[in-house]
Write an enzyme that holds these catalytic residues in place. Structure first.
Site, PDB file in Angstrom:
ATOM      1  N   HIS A 193      18.451  19.498   5.373  1.00  0.00           N
ATOM      2  CA  HIS A 193      18.319  18.305   6.223  1.00  0.00           C
ATOM      3  C   HIS A 193      18.831  18.577   7.643  1.00  0.00           C
ATOM      4  CE1 HIS A 193      17.988  13.663   6.043  1.00  0.00           C
ATOM      5  NE2 HIS A 193      17.929  14.051   7.292  1.00  0.00           N
TER       6      HIS A 193
ATOM      7  N   ARG B  33      11.584  12.323   4.658  1.00  0.00           N
ATOM      8  CA  ARG B  33      12.509  11.928   3.603  1.00  0.00           C
ATOM      9  C   ARG B  33      12.037  12.497   2.262  1.00  0.00           C
ATOM     10  NH1 ARG B  33      15.617  11.079   7.105  1.00  0.00           N
ATOM     11  NH2 ARG B  33      16.667   9.140   7.644  1.00  0.00           N
TER      12      ARG B  33
HETATM   13  P1  NDP Z   1       8.881   6.100  14.531  1.00  0.00           P
HETATM   14  O1  NDP Z   1       9.208   4.759  13.999  1.00  0.00           O
HETATM   15  O2  NDP Z   1       8.903   6.330  15.998  1.00  0.00           O
HETATM   16  O3  NDP Z   1       7.422   6.536  14.026  1.00  0.00           O
HETATM   17  C1  NDP Z   1       6.959   6.246  12.752  1.00  0.00           C
HETATM   18  C2  NDP Z   1       5.469   6.569  12.690  1.00  0.00           C
HETATM   19  O4  NDP Z   1       5.026   6.393  11.339  1.00  0.00           O
HETATM   20  C3  NDP Z   1       4.631   5.624  13.545  1.00  0.00           C
HETATM   21  O5  NDP Z   1       3.546   6.321  14.105  1.00  0.00           O
HETATM   22  C4  NDP Z   1       4.138   4.600  12.526  1.00  0.00           C
HETATM   23  O6  NDP Z   1       2.916   3.973  12.858  1.00  0.00           O
HETATM   24  C5  NDP Z   1       3.931   5.483  11.320  1.00  0.00           C
HETATM   25  N1  NDP Z   1       3.967   4.698  10.076  1.00  0.00           N
HETATM   26  C6  NDP Z   1       4.990   3.976   9.572  1.00  0.00           C
HETATM   27  N2  NDP Z   1       4.651   3.391   8.419  1.00  0.00           N
HETATM   28  C7  NDP Z   1       3.368   3.765   8.182  1.00  0.00           C
HETATM   29  C8  NDP Z   1       2.450   3.481   7.155  1.00  0.00           C
HETATM   30  N3  NDP Z   1       2.777   2.720   6.103  1.00  0.00           N
HETATM   31  N4  NDP Z   1       1.222   4.019   7.220  1.00  0.00           N
HETATM   32  C9  NDP Z   1       0.860   4.792   8.290  1.00  0.00           C
HETATM   33  N5  NDP Z   1       1.702   5.103   9.300  1.00  0.00           N
HETATM   34  C10 NDP Z   1       2.935   4.600   9.244  1.00  0.00           C
HETATM   35  O7  NDP Z   1       9.863   7.116  13.800  1.00  0.00           O
HETATM   36  P2  NDP Z   1      10.396   8.552  14.308  1.00  0.00           P
HETATM   37  O8  NDP Z   1       9.221   9.341  14.748  1.00  0.00           O
HETATM   38  O9  NDP Z   1      11.525   8.374  15.250  1.00  0.00           O
HETATM   39  O10 NDP Z   1      11.025   9.134  12.949  1.00  0.00           O
HETATM   40  C11 NDP Z   1      10.224   9.320  11.791  1.00  0.00           C
HETATM   41  C12 NDP Z   1      11.096   9.646  10.586  1.00  0.00           C
HETATM   42  O11 NDP Z   1      11.579  10.984  10.660  1.00  0.00           O
HETATM   43  C13 NDP Z   1      12.361   8.810  10.433  1.00  0.00           C
HETATM   44  O12 NDP Z   1      12.083   7.541   9.879  1.00  0.00           O
HETATM   45  C14 NDP Z   1      13.200   9.668   9.509  1.00  0.00           C
HETATM   46  O13 NDP Z   1      12.966   9.331   8.159  1.00  0.00           O
HETATM   47  C15 NDP Z   1      12.689  11.089   9.760  1.00  0.00           C
HETATM   48  N6  NDP Z   1      13.732  11.921  10.380  1.00  0.00           N
HETATM   49  C16 NDP Z   1      14.160  13.033   9.717  1.00  0.00           C
HETATM   50  C17 NDP Z   1      15.132  13.833  10.270  1.00  0.00           C
HETATM   51  C18 NDP Z   1      15.562  15.101   9.617  1.00  0.00           C
HETATM   52  O14 NDP Z   1      16.482  15.757  10.081  1.00  0.00           O
HETATM   53  N7  NDP Z   1      14.927  15.523   8.545  1.00  0.00           N
HETATM   54  C19 NDP Z   1      15.736  13.522  11.576  1.00  0.00           C
HETATM   55  C20 NDP Z   1      15.169  12.355  12.205  1.00  0.00           C
HETATM   56  C21 NDP Z   1      14.221  11.576  11.611  1.00  0.00           C
HETATM   57  P3  NDP Z   1       2.798   3.068  14.203  1.00  0.00           P
HETATM   58  O15 NDP Z   1       2.744   4.089  15.325  1.00  0.00           O
HETATM   59  O16 NDP Z   1       1.534   2.348  14.038  1.00  0.00           O
HETATM   60  O17 NDP Z   1       4.025   2.209  14.229  1.00  0.00           O
HETATM   61  C1  OXD Z   2      17.598  10.610  10.886  1.00  0.00           C
HETATM   62  C2  OXD Z   2      18.068  11.729  10.072  1.00  0.00           C
HETATM   63  O1  OXD Z   2      16.907   9.742  10.358  1.00  0.00           O
HETATM   64  O2  OXD Z   2      19.005  12.412  10.500  1.00  0.00           O
HETATM   65  O3  OXD Z   2      17.907  10.582  12.096  1.00  0.00           O
HETATM   66  O4  OXD Z   2      17.513  11.993   9.005  1.00  0.00           O
END
Ligand code: NDP
Ligand code: OXD
Length: 316
Positions: free
Chosen positions: A279, A231
Site C-alpha cells: 500500500h 482498494r
Molecule cells: P476521485 O474521487 O478524484 O476520482 C474517482 C473517479 O472514479 C472519478 O472519475 C469517478 O467518476 C469514478 N467513479 C467513482 N465511482 C464510480 C462508479 N461507480 N462507476 C464508474 N466510475 C466511478 O478519486 P481519486 O482519483 O483522488 O482517488 C481514487 C482512489 O484511489 C481513492 O478513492 C483511493 O481508494 C485510492 N487511493 C489509493 C492509494 C494507494 O496508496 N494505494 C492512495 C490514494 C488513493 P466521476 O469522474 O464521474 O466522478
Molecule cells: C488514500 C490511501 O486513500 O492512502 O489516500 O490509500
C-alpha cells in the site's frame, strides 16, 4: 477554533507539530479515548467511531487520504456516526498523482518490455530474446478518471500508449478514449473489451465493490495484465487466481488488499506472476497535505467554498 487530530499511525507527533505551525491560531489537540470536549474541526485517518459519534459541533472532518471508504464504512455500519452538519473533506492530489503515475508507468513498462520475464530467464542463466509487445495495440484502460486516474492516463498518453478511461460522468482528456457508466453496464463492457492492461483507480463504494471479478477480467484481452492500486475490496481474489491459472490474466501488480497487512501464507505472496507492494503506490505526503488542509480550514472560516468535499450518498 478547536481542532481535533487522530491517526492510528506512529507519526502523530510530526503531524501535530506541522499542523500547529500551519494553523498557529488553532487550539489543536490529539484525540484520546474518552475525550468528548467540543471541537470545530477534526483531522483524521481511520478514526475510531467514538471519536466522531455525537460530535454535533463539528463543521468539517478532514480525511488524511484520498479514499474515504473507511470513514463511510463506519457510518454504514453505525448510522449516525458522522455528525450531521459536518462536511467530509478528502485530500486532493497532494503529491499522490505524481506517485501514482510513477508506479503505473514502472509497472506497465516492466510488463510491456517483458523485464519480469527476463528476470526469470536470468535466474536460469538463459539468453533468449522475447517477442516485444507492439505499442500500437497495447491498449491500457484506467478505471476512474478522477484526480489520480486522469493524471495517470495523461502520463501513459505521453508515452505513446493507446489509453481508455472509465468514469461515472463523461470526462474529456486529450488522447484518451473515454467511457461513462457504471460497473458492468454496456459502456463498461465497451471500455474493458480487449484491454491489454487494466489499472484500477476507483474509490471503493458499494457500486464498485468486487468490480475486478471474473466477469470483468473475462472482457480483457487474453493474457492481460492487472494493476490494482485503489482498494483490495475491488478485487475478487479467487477470480484473479483462477484467471491467472487459466491464462486469461498473465500477471498482476497489487498494492492493496482486502486485509492489510496481507496475511502470512496468503497465496498471493508466493505466486510467480503476482507482484506485491505494501500500500505504497501513493503515500500521503505530510508537508503537502498540511498545506492543503490548513488552506481549506482558513477558507472555511472565511465562508469560502472549498474542493474535495465528499458526496456521502455517492460514497466518494
Ligand atoms: P476521485 O474521487 O478524484 O476520482 C474517482 C473517479 O472514479 C472519478 O472519475 C469517478 O467518476 C469514478 N467513479 C467513482 N465511482 C464510480 C462508479 N461507480 N462507476 C464508474 N466510475 C466511478 O478519486 P481519486 O482519483 O483522488 O482517488 C481514487 C482512489 O484511489 C481513492 O478513492 C483511493 O481508494 C485510492 N487511493 C489509493 C492509494 C494507494 O496508496 N494505494 C492512495 C490514494 C488513493 P466521476 O469522474 O464521474 O466522478
Ligand atoms: C488514500 C490511501 O486513500 O492512502 O489516500 O490509500
Amino acid at each position: 477554533m478547536k481542532v481535533l487530530f487522530y491517526t492510528p499511525q506512529s507519526d502523530a507527533a510530526d503531524w501535530l507539530r506541522d499542523l500547529s505551525r500551519a494553523l498557529p491560531e488553532a487550539d489543536l489537540r490529539e484525540w484520546q479515548p474518552g475525550d468528548d470536549a467540543p471541537a470545530d474541526i477534526a483531522i483524521v485517518w481511520r478514526p475510531p467511531r467514538d471519536m466522531l459519534a455525537g460530535r454535533d459541533g463539528l463543521r468539517a472532518i478532514f480525511n488524511l487520504g484520498a479514499g474515504v471508504d473507511a470513514i463511510l464504512a463506519l457510518e454504514r455500519e453505525h448510522p449516525g456516526t458522522l455528525p450531521r452538519n459536518a462536511q467530509l473533506v478528502r485530500l486532493e492530489d497532494t503529491g499522490m498523482a505524481q506517485q501514482m503515475a510513477e508506479y503505473v508507468t514502472h509497472a506497465v513498462l516492466r510488463y510491456m518490455r517483458r523485464f519480469d520475464e527476463y528476470d526469470l530467464q536470468q535466474a536460469q542463466q538463459r539468453w533468449h530474446v522475447l517477442e516485444p509487445h507492439p505499442r500500437e495495440t497495447f491498449t491500457i484502460g484506467i478505471l476512474g478518471l478522477g484526480v489520480l486516474g486522469a493524471h495517470v492516463a495523461k502520463s501513459l498518453v505521453s508515452l505513446g500508449f493507446p489509453v481508455r478511461g472509465f468514469s461515472r460522468s463523461a470526462r474529456e482528456i486529450d488522447g484518451v478514449v473515454t467511457f461513462a457508466g457504471l460497473p458492468h453496464d454496456t459502456q463498461f463492457d465497451a471500455f474493458a473489451n480487449g484491454l491489454k492492461v487494466l489499472v484500477n483507480l476507483l474509490p471503493h463504494t458499494p457500486d464498485t465493490h468486487g468490480i475486478l471479478d471474473k466477469r470483468s477480467l473475462s472482457k480483457l484481452a487474453r493474457g492481460a495484465y492487472l494493476i490494482n492500486i485503489a482498494r483490495g475490496a475491488h478485487l475478487v481474489e479467487q477470480d484473479l487466481l483462477d484467471a491467472l491459472e487459466q491464462g486469461q490474466i498473465s500477471a498482476a501488480t497489487l498494492d492493496v488488499f482486502t486485509d492489510e497487512p496481507l496475511r502470512q501464507h496468503h497465496p498471493f505472496w508466493k505466486h510467480p506472476r503476482i507482484s506485491i507492494t505494501p500500500h505504497v503506490s501513493a503515500l500521503t505526503l505530510r508537508e503537502e497535505s498540511v498545506v492543503q488542509i490548513a488552506q481549506k480550514i482558513v477558507a472555511l472560516a472565511r465562508g469560502e467554498r472549498i474542493g474535495g468535499i465528499v458526496d456521502i450518498a455517492r460514497g466518494y
